[in-house]
Design a protein around this motif. Structure first.
Motif, PDB file in Angstrom:
ATOM      1  N   THR A  33     -14.081 -24.583  33.784  1.00 22.15           N
ATOM      2  CA  THR A  33     -12.770 -24.470  33.145  1.00 22.15           C
ATOM      3  C   THR A  33     -12.272 -23.031  33.174  1.00 22.15           C
ATOM      4  O   THR A  33     -11.104 -22.759  33.512  1.00 22.15           O
ATOM      5  N   VAL A  34     -13.139 -22.098  32.845  1.00 25.44           N
ATOM      6  CA  VAL A  34     -12.741 -20.687  32.836  1.00 25.44           C
ATOM      7  C   VAL A  34     -12.533 -20.175  34.258  1.00 25.44           C
ATOM      8  O   VAL A  34     -11.587 -19.431  34.537  1.00 25.44           O
ATOM      9  N   ALA A  35     -13.389 -20.596  35.182  1.00 30.89           N
ATOM     10  CA  ALA A  35     -13.279 -20.120  36.563  1.00 30.89           C
ATOM     11  C   ALA A  35     -11.978 -20.554  37.221  1.00 30.89           C
ATOM     12  O   ALA A  35     -11.449 -19.853  38.096  1.00 30.89           O
ATOM     13  N   HIS A  36     -11.434 -21.708  36.803  1.00 26.53           N
ATOM     14  CA  HIS A  36     -10.229 -22.244  37.435  1.00 26.53           C
ATOM     15  C   HIS A  36      -8.966 -22.035  36.604  1.00 26.53           C
ATOM     16  O   HIS A  36      -7.943 -22.641  36.876  1.00 26.53           O
ATOM     17  N   ARG A  37      -9.005 -21.158  35.608  1.00 22.62           N
ATOM     18  CA  ARG A  37      -7.785 -20.924  34.829  1.00 22.62           C
ATOM     19  C   ARG A  37      -6.768 -20.176  35.678  1.00 22.62           C
ATOM     20  O   ARG A  37      -7.126 -19.421  36.605  1.00 22.62           O
ATOM     21  N   PRO A  38      -5.482 -20.358  35.410  1.00 22.46           N
ATOM     22  CA  PRO A  38      -4.428 -19.706  36.207  1.00 22.46           C
ATOM     23  C   PRO A  38      -4.559 -18.190  36.188  1.00 22.46           C
ATOM     24  O   PRO A  38      -5.013 -17.593  35.204  1.00 22.46           O
ATOM     25  N   SER A  39      -4.150 -17.551  37.280  1.00 25.71           N
ATOM     26  CA  SER A  39      -4.267 -16.094  37.389  1.00 25.71           C
ATOM     27  C   SER A  39      -3.398 -15.363  36.374  1.00 25.71           C
ATOM     28  O   SER A  39      -3.674 -14.211  36.022  1.00 25.71           O
ATOM     29  N   ASP A  40      -2.324 -16.028  35.901  1.00 25.54           N
ATOM     30  CA  ASP A  40      -1.443 -15.385  34.925  1.00 25.54           C
ATOM     31  C   ASP A  40      -1.781 -15.765  33.481  1.00 25.54           C
ATOM     32  O   ASP A  40      -0.999 -15.523  32.560  1.00 25.54           O
ATOM     33  N   ASP A  41      -2.970 -16.352  33.251  1.00 24.92           N
ATOM     34  CA  ASP A  41      -3.399 -16.700  31.897  1.00 24.92           C
ATOM     35  C   ASP A  41      -3.506 -15.419  31.059  1.00 24.92           C
ATOM     36  O   ASP A  41      -4.268 -14.508  31.408  1.00 24.92           O
ATOM     37  N   PRO A  42      -2.765 -15.319  29.958  1.00 23.91           N
ATOM     38  CA  PRO A  42      -2.768 -14.077  29.180  1.00 23.91           C
ATOM     39  C   PRO A  42      -4.014 -13.894  28.302  1.00 23.91           C
ATOM     40  O   PRO A  42      -4.228 -12.808  27.763  1.00 23.91           O
ATOM     41  N   ARG A  43      -4.837 -14.927  28.161  1.00 23.75           N
ATOM     42  CA  ARG A  43      -5.991 -14.839  27.273  1.00 23.75           C
ATOM     43  C   ARG A  43      -7.082 -13.945  27.859  1.00 23.75           C
ATOM     44  O   ARG A  43      -7.239 -13.847  29.080  1.00 23.75           O
ATOM     45  N   ALA A  96     -10.742 -17.365  26.406  1.00 27.11           N
ATOM     46  CA  ALA A  96     -10.744 -18.523  27.308  1.00 27.11           C
ATOM     47  C   ALA A  96     -12.054 -19.295  27.185  1.00 27.11           C
ATOM     48  O   ALA A  96     -12.068 -20.535  27.186  1.00 27.11           O
ATOM     49  N   LEU A  97     -13.176 -18.581  27.072  1.00 25.82           N
ATOM     50  CA  LEU A  97     -14.472 -19.235  26.887  1.00 25.82           C
ATOM     51  C   LEU A  97     -14.519 -19.998  25.572  1.00 25.82           C
ATOM     52  O   LEU A  97     -14.994 -21.145  25.522  1.00 25.82           O
ATOM     53  N   ALA A  98     -14.012 -19.383  24.512  1.00 25.71           N
ATOM     54  CA  ALA A  98     -14.025 -20.046  23.204  1.00 25.71           C
ATOM     55  C   ALA A  98     -13.155 -21.295  23.221  1.00 25.71           C
ATOM     56  O   ALA A  98     -13.536 -22.342  22.675  1.00 25.71           O
ATOM     57  N   ASP A  99     -11.987 -21.213  23.854  1.00 25.68           N
ATOM     58  CA  ASP A  99     -11.101 -22.375  23.932  1.00 25.68           C
ATOM     59  C   ASP A  99     -11.736 -23.488  24.761  1.00 25.68           C
ATOM     60  O   ASP A  99     -11.654 -24.670  24.398  1.00 25.68           O
ATOM     61  N   ALA A 100     -12.355 -23.120  25.872  1.00 25.44           N
ATOM     62  CA  ALA A 100     -12.994 -24.120  26.725  1.00 25.44           C
ATOM     63  C   ALA A 100     -14.152 -24.797  25.995  1.00 25.44           C
ATOM     64  O   ALA A 100     -14.351 -26.013  26.103  1.00 25.44           O
ATOM     65  N   ALA A 101     -14.914 -24.021  25.236  1.00 29.51           N
ATOM     66  CA  ALA A 101     -16.033 -24.590  24.479  1.00 29.51           C
ATOM     67  C   ALA A 101     -15.535 -25.563  23.422  1.00 29.51           C
ATOM     68  O   ALA A 101     -16.107 -26.651  23.244  1.00 29.51           O
ATOM     69  N   ALA A 102     -14.451 -25.185  22.727  1.00 29.84           N
ATOM     70  CA  ALA A 102     -13.908 -26.066  21.687  1.00 29.84           C
ATOM     71  C   ALA A 102     -13.393 -27.369  22.291  1.00 29.84           C
ATOM     72  O   ALA A 102     -13.622 -28.458  21.739  1.00 29.84           O
ATOM     73  N   GLU A 103     -12.707 -27.287  23.423  1.00 28.13           N
ATOM     74  CA  GLU A 103     -12.182 -28.497  24.054  1.00 28.13           C
ATOM     75  C   GLU A 103     -13.315 -29.371  24.591  1.00 28.13           C
ATOM     76  O   GLU A 103     -13.274 -30.602  24.485  1.00 28.13           O
ATOM     77  N   THR A 104     -14.345 -28.756  25.138  1.00 23.06           N
ATOM     78  CA  THR A 104     -15.491 -29.512  25.655  1.00 23.06           C
ATOM     79  C   THR A 104     -16.213 -30.230  24.519  1.00 23.06           C
ATOM     80  O   THR A 104     -16.599 -31.407  24.653  1.00 23.06           O
ATOM     81  N   ASP A 105     -16.391 -29.566  23.394  1.00 27.10           N
ATOM     82  CA  ASP A 105     -17.054 -30.190  22.254  1.00 27.10           C
ATOM     83  C   ASP A 105     -16.200 -31.320  21.667  1.00 27.10           C
ATOM     84  O   ASP A 105     -16.735 -32.343  21.216  1.00 27.10           O
ATOM     85  N   ARG A 106     -14.896 -31.142  21.688  1.00 27.32           N
ATOM     86  CA  ARG A 106     -14.012 -32.222  21.218  1.00 27.32           C
ATOM     87  C   ARG A 106     -14.157 -33.447  22.118  1.00 27.32           C
ATOM     88  O   ARG A 106     -14.240 -34.578  21.629  1.00 27.32           O
ATOM     89  N   ARG A 107     -14.203 -33.213  23.432  1.00 25.75           N
ATOM     90  CA  ARG A 107     -14.359 -34.343  24.355  1.00 25.75           C
ATOM     91  C   ARG A 107     -15.683 -35.057  24.137  1.00 25.75           C
ATOM     92  O   ARG A 107     -15.748 -36.287  24.153  1.00 25.75           O
ATOM     93  N   ALA A 108     -16.754 -34.305  23.913  1.00 31.31           N
ATOM     94  CA  ALA A 108     -18.065 -34.927  23.683  1.00 31.31           C
ATOM     95  C   ALA A 108     -18.052 -35.789  22.435  1.00 31.31           C
ATOM     96  O   ALA A 108     -18.689 -36.845  22.386  1.00 31.31           O
ATOM     97  N   ALA A 109     -17.326 -35.341  21.413  1.00 32.05           N
ATOM     98  CA  ALA A 109     -17.308 -36.068  20.137  1.00 32.05           C
ATOM     99  C   ALA A 109     -16.351 -37.242  20.146  1.00 32.05           C
ATOM    100  O   ALA A 109     -16.626 -38.289  19.550  1.00 32.05           O
ATOM    101  N   GLU A 110     -15.210 -37.099  20.823  1.00 37.77           N
ATOM    102  CA  GLU A 110     -14.145 -38.091  20.719  1.00 37.77           C
ATOM    103  C   GLU A 110     -13.771 -38.759  22.041  1.00 37.77           C
ATOM    104  O   GLU A 110     -13.100 -39.795  22.034  1.00 37.77           O
ATOM    105  N   GLY A 111     -14.185 -38.181  23.152  1.00 36.59           N
ATOM    106  CA  GLY A 111     -13.732 -38.671  24.440  1.00 36.59           C
ATOM    107  C   GLY A 111     -14.699 -39.646  25.092  1.00 36.59           C
ATOM    108  O   GLY A 111     -15.541 -40.255  24.430  1.00 36.59           O
ATOM    109  N   ALA A 112     -14.578 -39.760  26.403  1.00 39.65           N
ATOM    110  CA  ALA A 112     -15.381 -40.710  27.172  1.00 39.65           C
ATOM    111  C   ALA A 112     -15.910 -40.037  28.420  1.00 39.65           C
ATOM    112  O   ALA A 112     -15.347 -39.044  28.902  1.00 39.65           O
ATOM    113  N   PRO A 113     -16.999 -40.551  28.979  1.00 43.73           N
ATOM    114  CA  PRO A 113     -17.517 -39.990  30.231  1.00 43.73           C
ATOM    115  C   PRO A 113     -16.506 -40.131  31.363  1.00 43.73           C
ATOM    116  O   PRO A 113     -15.587 -40.953  31.307  1.00 43.73           O
TER     117      PRO A 113
END
Length: 333
Positions: free
Chosen positions: A106-116, A121-138
């Motif tokens: 996720t971090v490696a493929h973020r847009p070149s103009d990402d202001p974060r 970016a790592l913290a946001d990616a971790a939070a979204e990944t953990d949300r998917r594990a808890a609420e999402g699907a494979p």
């Protein structure tokens, strides 16, 4: 050659040089040709590992007795060619299933103009990944049996890809039909486990001509030999908890992947349960559970002719793959 195996025996498919393939029982580096064991087979049945999986409970009990008997007429493993241990009807593959790998990509493929910042970016990616594990699907897709090759076979890198990559994965082998099973019951449908290296043509996955369609997994995953499988099928009871295994892949002797299966977002049971909601899983089917961090794209170093990979998973043995060039385009469409 085989690596360290869990339990007193494992199963595989073998041949003497280029002779006919046969199902075999491996114990202490000796292989019993199971074709002659008439009690295993039904009338007019072609002996195969998949046929044993069709009636796994009965087969397992008989194989356990055979392994203990140490009868004569066994081949030294070193004399035999080792093929994929089972011929599946269906192959299910999990993508984006290791937490650290998903965050990394996720971090490696973020847009070149990402202001974060990278930290944000790592913290946001971790939070979204953990949300998917808890609420999402494979995320699952299907592969082709024609892409399978043996654990010690050479693999030709197709001329049409410039970005071939490795992906070491734990593979569950189905032993009892599974349809709409719960995660609590899913592992009861697993006969055993083996090793898969789910090779990927990175430059074929995303179609630039039809952006709205999505990923082209058929093209990116299914070249001849792109799924080295095995060397053996190790019964699930010998392996124990599939969340307690270590995966290690070396490229030309250097460790590139080294992670535990406890890093999965969706464990093996949840993957099987999820797949079974849509379709019926059959004896001999394969479910690849995803790859941990350390793929070539993250190292900036992809596969090339002359490379050699050694890949192992706790208790399941070891693969050795040599990669060859396709100078004449023999595997090109």
């Amino acid at each position: 050659m085989s690596g360290i195996l869990a339990g007193p025996f494992a199963l595989g498919t073998f041949s003497l040089d280029d002779g006919p393939r046969f199902p075999g029982l491996l114990a202490e580096e000796q292989v019993l040709d199971l074709r002659a064991e008439t009690g295993l087979w039904q009338a007019r049945e072609t002996p195969s590992i998949r046929a044993l999986l069709e009636r796994w409970d009965t087969s397992l009990a008989m194989l356990t007795r055979m392994a203990a008997e140490r009868t004569a007429g066994r081949f030294p493993l070193a004399r035999l060619r080792v093929h994929p241990p089972v011929e599946p009807r269906q192959i299910f593959q999990a993508g984006a299933n290791y937490r650290a790998h998903v965050i990394e990509l996720t971090v490696a493929h973020r847009p070149s103009d990402d202001p974060r910042s990278e930290e944000q970016a790592l913290a946001d990616a971790a939070a979204e990944t953990d949300r998917r594990a808890a609420e999402g699907a494979p995320y699952l897709f299907t592969g082709l049996p024609s892409a399978l090759t043996g654990a010690y076979d050479d693999v030709v890198l197709p001329a049409w890809t410039a970005k071939p990559d490795w992906e070491l994965e734990l593979c569950a082998v189905i032993g009892r039909p599974a349809f709409r099973v719960t995660p609590q019951d899913a592992l009861e449908h697993v006969a055993g486990y083996t090793i898969a290296n789910d090779l990927t043509a990175r430059d074929a996955i995303f179609r630039t001509d039809i952006d709205a369609v999505g990923s082209d997994w058929m093209r990116g995953k299914n070249a001849p030999g792109f799924t080295p499988l095995g060397p053996f099928l190790v019964p699930a009871g010998f392996v124990g908890d599939p969340a307690g295994l270590q995966l290690t892949l070396r490229l030309n002797g250097k460790i590139m992947q080294n992670a535990g299966t406890d890093g999965m977002l969706f464990d093996t049971a949840r993957l099987i349960s999820y797949a079974s909601r849509t379709t019926r899983l059959l004896p001999g089917d394969l479910l690849l559970t995803g790859s941990p961090p350390g793929n070539g794209v993250s190292w900036g170093r992809l596969l090339a002719p002359g490379d050699e990979i050694e890949a192992e998973i706790t208790g399941l043995g070891r693969q050795h793959t040599r990669f060859l060039s396709d100078a004449e385009g023999t595997t090109s469409p």
